[in-house]
Design a protein around this motif. Structure first.
Motif, PDB file in Angstrom:
ATOM      1  N   GLU A 102       6.278  14.948   9.543  1.00  0.00           N
ATOM      2  CA  GLU A 102       6.761  13.707  10.311  1.00  0.00           C
ATOM      3  C   GLU A 102       5.391  12.963  10.581  1.00  0.00           C
ATOM      4  O   GLU A 102       5.433  11.673  10.479  1.00  0.00           O
ATOM      5  N   ARG A 103       4.272  13.583  10.852  1.00  0.00           N
ATOM      6  CA  ARG A 103       3.305  13.056  11.200  1.00  0.00           C
ATOM      7  C   ARG A 103       2.520  12.284  10.171  1.00  0.00           C
ATOM      8  O   ARG A 103       2.131  11.143  10.482  1.00  0.00           O
ATOM      9  N   TYR A 104       2.557  12.759   8.650  1.00  0.00           N
ATOM     10  CA  TYR A 104       2.121  12.169   7.649  1.00  0.00           C
ATOM     11  C   TYR A 104       2.924  10.871   7.589  1.00  0.00           C
ATOM     12  O   TYR A 104       2.439   9.930   7.099  1.00  0.00           O
ATOM     13  N   VAL A 105       4.029  11.005   7.644  1.00  0.00           N
ATOM     14  CA  VAL A 105       5.076   9.936   7.207  1.00  0.00           C
ATOM     15  C   VAL A 105       4.712   8.583   8.257  1.00  0.00           C
ATOM     16  O   VAL A 105       4.677   7.482   7.841  1.00  0.00           O
ATOM     17  N   LEU A 106       4.671   8.864   9.464  1.00  0.00           N
ATOM     18  CA  LEU A 106       4.287   7.772  10.409  1.00  0.00           C
ATOM     19  C   LEU A 106       2.908   7.216  10.085  1.00  0.00           C
ATOM     20  O   LEU A 106       2.839   6.191  10.294  1.00  0.00           O
ATOM     21  N   LYS A 107       1.980   7.831   9.630  1.00  0.00           N
ATOM     22  CA  LYS A 107       0.556   7.521   9.154  1.00  0.00           C
ATOM     23  C   LYS A 107       0.684   6.756   8.004  1.00  0.00           C
ATOM     24  O   LYS A 107       0.011   5.533   7.924  1.00  0.00           O
ATOM     25  N   ILE A 108       1.722   6.974   7.326  1.00  0.00           N
ATOM     26  CA  ILE A 108       1.390   6.179   5.722  1.00  0.00           C
ATOM     27  C   ILE A 108       2.706   5.118   5.690  1.00  0.00           C
ATOM     28  O   ILE A 108       2.809   4.493   4.606  1.00  0.00           O
ATOM     29  N   VAL A 109       3.686   5.254   6.374  1.00  0.00           N
ATOM     30  CA  VAL A 109       4.921   4.465   6.284  1.00  0.00           C
ATOM     31  C   VAL A 109       4.492   2.869   5.867  1.00  0.00           C
ATOM     32  O   VAL A 109       5.204   2.503   4.923  1.00  0.00           O
ATOM     33  N   SER A 110       3.632   2.428   6.456  1.00  0.00           N
ATOM     34  CA  SER A 110       3.155   0.964   6.171  1.00  0.00           C
ATOM     35  C   SER A 110       2.729   0.931   4.811  1.00  0.00           C
ATOM     36  O   SER A 110       3.290  -0.197   4.031  1.00  0.00           O
ATOM     37  N   ALA A 111       1.906   1.746   4.508  1.00  0.00           N
ATOM     38  CA  ALA A 111       1.336   1.610   2.906  1.00  0.00           C
ATOM     39  C   ALA A 111       2.141   1.823   2.164  1.00  0.00           C
ATOM     40  O   ALA A 111       2.352   0.914   0.795  1.00  0.00           O
ATOM     41  N   VAL A 112       3.342   2.651   2.196  1.00  0.00           N
ATOM     42  CA  VAL A 112       4.548   3.175   1.304  1.00  0.00           C
ATOM     43  C   VAL A 112       5.191   1.682   1.175  1.00  0.00           C
ATOM     44  O   VAL A 112       5.813   1.557   0.013  1.00  0.00           O
ATOM     45  N   HIS A 113       5.590   1.359   2.455  1.00  0.00           N
ATOM     46  CA  HIS A 113       6.418   0.042   2.293  1.00  0.00           C
ATOM     47  C   HIS A 113       5.758  -0.878   1.362  1.00  0.00           C
ATOM     48  O   HIS A 113       6.596  -1.616   0.576  1.00  0.00           O
ATOM     49  N   ALA A 114       4.609  -1.186   1.849  1.00  0.00           N
ATOM     50  CA  ALA A 114       3.852  -2.450   0.881  1.00  0.00           C
ATOM     51  C   ALA A 114       3.746  -1.869  -0.544  1.00  0.00           C
ATOM     52  O   ALA A 114       3.871  -2.839  -1.401  1.00  0.00           O
ATOM     53  N   ILE A 115       3.530  -0.679  -0.894  1.00  0.00           N
ATOM     54  CA  ILE A 115       3.614  -0.526  -2.416  1.00  0.00           C
ATOM     55  C   ILE A 115       5.084  -0.603  -2.940  1.00  0.00           C
ATOM     56  O   ILE A 115       5.141  -0.965  -4.200  1.00  0.00           O
ATOM     57  N   GLU A 116       6.028  -0.282  -2.287  1.00  0.00           N
ATOM     58  CA  GLU A 116       7.343  -0.292  -2.441  1.00  0.00           C
ATOM     59  C   GLU A 116       7.678  -1.852  -3.059  1.00  0.00           C
ATOM     60  O   GLU A 116       8.285  -2.071  -3.817  1.00  0.00           O
ATOM     61  N   ILE A 117       7.242  -3.004  -1.976  1.00  0.00           N
ATOM     62  CA  ILE A 117       7.270  -4.416  -2.400  1.00  0.00           C
ATOM     63  C   ILE A 117       6.462  -4.539  -3.627  1.00  0.00           C
ATOM     64  O   ILE A 117       7.002  -5.432  -4.427  1.00  0.00           O
ATOM     65  N   ILE A 118       5.324  -4.413  -3.761  1.00  0.00           N
ATOM     66  CA  ILE A 118       4.593  -4.557  -4.997  1.00  0.00           C
ATOM     67  C   ILE A 118       5.060  -3.924  -6.199  1.00  0.00           C
ATOM     68  O   ILE A 118       5.175  -4.753  -7.405  1.00  0.00           O
TER      69      ILE A 118
END
Length: 160
Positions: A123-139
């Motif tokens: 959960e700690r890692y998810v919260l740190k990277i969620v914005s980057a993962v979301h941006a990559i999903e869009i790209i």
């Protein structure tokens, strides 16, 4: 003295392996995270947890994005390493050296270590990277759509 081109190759390979580590860590963090905990955090007002829950609601898109990204960076890193080793050691020995070195580097630095770390506190890692993962999903949306269609078509032929 090391040739500047060799230094450039090494830097690019290191960046690509770091991206591989990010993708591997993301996969494990998101798949290991407790959705119940993330939903609770989201209900408590945590916007990052809310975004993580949304990503996990379309798990196939998430997984396709992560796998496509990881494969792209691993193939690119290995291709560049093969060119570098071929220049330094010759074609045959360079290919063998690249295969051995990149297998070890990708497994240790790009797969095993990041996944082990993410598994400890997902959960700690998810919260740190969620914005980057979301941006990559869009790209990667066009690639994810394409691979989703291809996977579906193959699945329908094999399973149907």
């Amino acid at each position: 003295m090391i040739d500047p081109l060799t230094i450039a190759y090494i830097v690019i390979i290191a960046l690509l392996v770091a991206c591989s580590a990010f993708f591997s860590m993301s996969e494990t963090a998101f798949t290991s995270a407790s959705q119940v905990r993330l939903k609770k955090m989201a209900m408590d007002g945590d916007k990052r947890a809310e975004r993580a829950v949304m990503i996990l609601e379309d798990y196939d898109k998430f997984l396709t994005t992560i796998l496509v990204g990881n494969n792209l960076v691993n193939i690119a890193a290995t291709s560049i390493a093969t060119m570098m080793f071929a220049i330094l050691l010759g074609q045959e020995l360079g290919s063998v050296a690249s295969t051995v070195v990149m297998t070890l580097v990708v497994l240790i630095c790009g797969e095993i270590t990041p996944k082990t770390l993410a598994k400890r506190h997902p959960e700690r890692y998810v919260l740190k990277i969620v914005s980057a993962v979301h941006a990559i999903e869009i790209i990667f949306t066009p690639l994810s759509w394409l691979f989703g269609k291809l996977t579906s078509a193959i699945g329908n032929r094999v399973g149907g």
